[in-house]
Scaffold this motif. Structure first.
Motif, mmCIF file in Angstrom:
data_model
loop_
_atom_site.group_PDB
_atom_site.id
_atom_site.type_symbol
_atom_site.label_atom_id
_atom_site.label_comp_id
_atom_site.label_asym_id
_atom_site.label_seq_id
_atom_site.Cartn_x
_atom_site.Cartn_y
_atom_site.Cartn_z
ATOM 1 N N PHE A 1 0.850 -1.203 0.000
ATOM 2 C CA PHE A 1 0.000 0.000 0.000
ATOM 3 C C PHE A 1 0.873 1.236 0.000
ATOM 4 C CE2 PHE A 1 -2.859 3.206 1.750
ATOM 5 C CZ PHE A 1 -4.037 2.940 1.053
ATOM 6 N N VAL A 2 2.060 1.103 0.607
ATOM 7 C CA VAL A 2 3.104 2.124 0.525
ATOM 8 C C VAL A 2 4.367 1.425 0.033
ATOM 9 C CG1 VAL A 2 2.141 3.580 2.337
ATOM 10 C CG2 VAL A 2 3.709 1.738 2.945
ATOM 11 N N ALA A 3 5.436 2.174 -0.127
ATOM 12 C CA ALA A 3 6.700 1.597 -0.597
ATOM 13 C C ALA A 3 7.214 0.574 0.411
ATOM 14 C CB ALA A 3 7.735 2.690 -0.817
ATOM 15 N N LEU A 4 7.701 -0.564 -0.077
ATOM 16 C CA LEU A 4 8.254 -1.586 0.801
ATOM 17 C C LEU A 4 9.583 -1.121 1.378
ATOM 18 C CD1 LEU A 4 7.550 -4.884 -1.201
ATOM 19 C CD2 LEU A 4 6.195 -3.852 0.622
ATOM 20 N N SER A 5 9.830 -1.531 2.613
ATOM 21 C CA SER A 5 11.062 -1.154 3.309
ATOM 22 C C SER A 5 11.533 -2.349 4.120
ATOM 23 C CB SER A 5 10.806 0.033 4.233
ATOM 24 O OG SER A 5 9.862 -0.317 5.241
#
Length: 294
Positions: free
Chosen positions: A149-153
């Motif tokens: 849903f957001v950038a993977l980290s």
């Protein structure tokens, strides 16, 4: 007509589809600190499509085995044709990919990796410990789909470790559901549950921004969850049989929802935890109606 629908719902393990939804909700809430919007619907539907595809393809690949060991399943019983099941599984997988890529390119690639893992488990690496890891990888990637849903980290990959450990133990235990020949699997499942507990504790101390009473509440919830699940496993050890193992499998599959809710609550997102745990009653009611999880 209604009876036909029931056969297809059993084929895709419809009750357990709610656990795929809880994965997406939990991962996205944790990665966005609760800042969601309606576009999450793309990932929710994609996840369910992938899950149903995986369950359908599992029965397609296991057709000959199910003829001997699970003749009441929709395909070996003749209620759903094998060719139609292949089409359903492939179709659901394509729809899941379309929905994933519709959300974002990143989500699409995670969905593609999930498809590879699903096919790898069902068609290539199903047996033994490596098969259990492969199934756990499917759930792990489903969590990453929610996290996308957001950038993977780095945090995205760490936050999915508890579900990976949990599903590894569940899958390894499920290999005994028809024979109950190797009681040692109980110890391995207990070990994976301890990893689930300790990795959750690690996230609490290093990733979740809770302090004071919230932190102690989180530890209390984790302790209660651990005691309940390990005690349930202890009872299976005492009465080790196909029936008790099957009941434990149902308990643990449905238990994915409380585990997701637990992690969200430990991070202090109590309303979202209630939303996730609200998936539990329909899951139980649908499974009681269909008896379709195992």
């Amino acid at each position: 007509m209604t009876q036909n629908i029931i056969h297809y719902l059993k084929l895709v393990r419809a009750p357990a589809g709610f656990t795929a939804l809880s994965n997406i909700l939990a991962a996205s809430v944790l990665m966005t600190n609760g800042q969601l919007n309606l576009s999450i619907i793309y990932l929710l539907f994609a996840s369910v499509c992938f899950y149903f595809a995986g369950m359908t393809l599992n029965d397609c690949f296991d057709f000959k085995e199910d003829l001997a060991q699970r003749p009441s399943r929709p395909i070996p019983s003749g209620n759903v044709s094998l060719n139609k099941a292949w089409m359903i599984g492939a179709g659901l997988m394509v729809v899941g990919l379309i929905l994933s890529f519709s959300f974002s390119t990143l989500s699409g690639y995670v969905g593609l990796a999930l498809c590879v893992a699903i096919i790898g488990y069902n068609g290539l690496i199903k047996e033994g410990l490596f098969g259990s890891f492969c199934m756990a990888a499917c759930r792990y990637l489903n969590w990453l789909l929610g996290a996308s849903f957001v950038a993977l980290s780095t945090q995205s990959f760490l936050i999915a470790v508890p579900i990976f450990a949990y599903i590894t133990g569940l899958t390894y235990l499920s290999k005994q559901e028809t024979t109950a020949q190797n009681k040692h699997v109980i110890w391995f499942t207990a070990f994976t549950l301890l990893i689930t507990m300790f990795s959750s504790g690690y996230l609490l101390e290093n990733s979740f921004a809770v302090t004071g009473i919230q932190r102690w509440l989180a530890w209390g919830l984790l302790l209660v969850w651990s005691c309940l699940v390990l005690n349930k496993l202890r009872l299976v050890f005492q009465t080790f049989s196909p029936a008790s193992i099957q009941q434990m499998i149902i308990f643990m599959v449905i238990g994915v929802i409380p585990l997701d809710a637990l992690l969200v609550a430990m991070a202090g997102h109590y309303w979202f935890a209630f939303i996730i745990i609200a998936l539990l009653p329909p899951t139980r009611m649908l499974n009681k109606r269909l008896n379709a999880i195992t």
